[in-house]
Design a protein around this motif. Structure first.
Motif, PDB file in Angstrom:
ATOM      1  N   ASP A 274      -0.629  -5.019   3.098  1.00  0.00           N
ATOM      2  CA  ASP A 274      -1.099  -3.976   3.962  1.00  0.00           C
ATOM      3  C   ASP A 274      -0.258  -3.801   5.257  1.00  0.00           C
ATOM      4  OD1 ASP A 274      -2.250  -1.594   4.913  1.00  0.00           O
ATOM      5  OD2 ASP A 274      -4.320  -2.197   4.445  1.00  0.00           O
TER       6      ASP A 274
ATOM      7  N   ASP B 152      -3.305  -2.279   8.447  1.00  0.00           N
ATOM      8  CA  ASP B 152      -4.563  -1.967   8.064  1.00  0.00           C
ATOM      9  C   ASP B 152      -5.419  -1.313   9.262  1.00  0.00           C
ATOM     10  OD1 ASP B 152      -6.702  -2.132   6.422  1.00  0.00           O
ATOM     11  OD2 ASP B 152      -7.607  -4.091   7.134  1.00  0.00           O
TER      12      ASP B 152
ATOM     13  N   TRP C 215      -4.944  -4.845  -1.121  1.00  0.00           N
ATOM     14  CA  TRP C 215      -4.106  -5.062  -0.071  1.00  0.00           C
ATOM     15  C   TRP C 215      -4.980  -5.175   1.092  1.00  0.00           C
ATOM     16  CZ3 TRP C 215      -2.193  -1.123  -3.282  1.00  0.00           C
ATOM     17  CH2 TRP C 215      -2.970   0.010  -3.268  1.00  0.00           C
ATOM     18  N   ASP C 216      -6.205  -4.543   1.133  1.00  0.00           N
ATOM     19  CA  ASP C 216      -7.083  -4.590   2.259  1.00  0.00           C
ATOM     20  C   ASP C 216      -7.718  -5.875   2.236  1.00  0.00           C
ATOM     21  OD1 ASP C 216      -7.261  -1.546   2.756  1.00  0.00           O
ATOM     22  OD2 ASP C 216      -8.450  -1.374   1.031  1.00  0.00           O
TER      23      ASP C 216
ATOM     24  N   GLU D 199       0.824  -1.169   0.093  1.00  0.00           N
ATOM     25  CA  GLU D 199       0.136  -0.079  -0.002  1.00  0.00           C
ATOM     26  C   GLU D 199       0.964   1.362   0.157  1.00  0.00           C
ATOM     27  OE1 GLU D 199      -2.754   0.650   3.122  1.00  0.00           O
ATOM     28  OE2 GLU D 199      -3.648   2.411   2.148  1.00  0.00           O
TER      29      GLU D 199
END
Ligand code: IPD
Ligand code: CA
Ligand code: CA
Length: 266
Positions: free
Chosen positions: A88, A91, A214-215, A72
């Motif tokens: 990530d 997150d 990436w989430d 990210e």
């Protein structure tokens, strides 16, 4: 790639997520500084987001110099091995900035374009969620399964909101239409953890529009391997336009409710 290959990737992902999680915990003891904002003024990046991504990327390159990496915080590296990491580094940065529980390190590994390994490390809760394709899902090494809820009216459902003000307004409108038909709503603040919460049945379902790879990459595999369905409103893969996760007995009813509530355009 054979099973050993997948297991080796999982072991490396678990180790790197653990090292990054230690960095996050250490960073909580210091003042957290927003170094920049990204898409909007509420989409923040701290120095720890950047340091966490650096740590993970350095660790991957040391062990596997030919792999691709998407992170990210700017890493976008084309590899030659057929393996790509999707990271990530924090997150749930808003939670992290406030020292509020509900942030994680999320690492997924794609083999030939298929997400095959997922690790989500939630350090404040001491939880490490893992999955490999076809191998089931685990929390701290113990198998987990999604809920068996089939009644929408009894479903506890998570969601998330965009960093963009106008989209948030539309998402809040959708929420107003959905909430009378379900048990209640939760907004925890980290998509990867939300998907793991579906995986272990501590919420029944989750949806969000506007997620990046990436989430959802690691969490989607963990939820799927725990028996949930994860997809978009049209039955395809989770994507920016839609990510919905829930048990098979609930998925279609929730998808229909969301579609009728205008969630597709929110
Ligand atoms: C965010 C979190 C949040 C979700 C947002 C994401 P970040 O990621 O996952 O729960 O609602 O859509 O962007 O910015 O904290 O890495
Ligand atoms: Ca994120
Ligand atoms: Ca992030």
């Amino acid at each position: 790639m054979d099973l050993d290959g997948t297991d080796n990737l999982l072991a490396l992902a678990v180790q790197l997520a653990s090292d990054a999680a230690d960095l996050l915990l250490e960073g909580l003891t210091r003042d957290r500084v927003v170094v920049t904002t990204k898409t909007t003024g509420t989409d923040m990046v701290t120095e720890i987001d950047q340091a966490s991504e650096r740590l993970i990327v350095d660790g991957i390159l040391l062990a596997r110099p030919d792999d691709g990496i998407l992170g990210e915080e700017g890493t976008d590296r084309v590899g030659t091995s057929g393996v790509r990491w999707v990271i990530d580094p924090i997150d749930g940065t808003t939670n992290y900035l406030y020292g509020h529980p509900g942030f994680a390190v999320s690492i997924a590994v794609e083999i030939d374009g298929i997400i095959s390994v997922g690790v989500v490390n939630d350090p404040l809760h001491g939880e490490v969620f893992t999955a490999t394709i076809g191998g089931g899902s685990f929390r701290n090494g113990k198998p987990i399964t999604a809920s068996t809820q089939s009644n929408l009216a009894n479903a506890l459902v998570g969601t998330g909101f965009s960093y963009e003000a106008e989209r948030r307004r539309r998402q809040a409108e959708v929420l107003g239409k959905v909430i009378p038909h379900i048990r209640d709503i939760r907004r925890m603040g980290a998509a990867s953890v939300d998907l793991c919460s579906v995986a272990c049945g501590r919420i029944d379902a989750y949806w969000e529009r506007g997620l990046q790879p990436w989430d959802h990459a690691a969490g989607a595999l963990i939820a799927t391997e725990a028996g949930a369905i994860v997809g978009n409103l049209d039955g395809g893969e989770p994507e920016f336009d839609f990510c919905l996760a829930g048990p098979p007995a609930l998925f279609a009813a929730l998808r229909d409710l969301l579609a009728a509530s205008g969630a597709a355009g929110a």
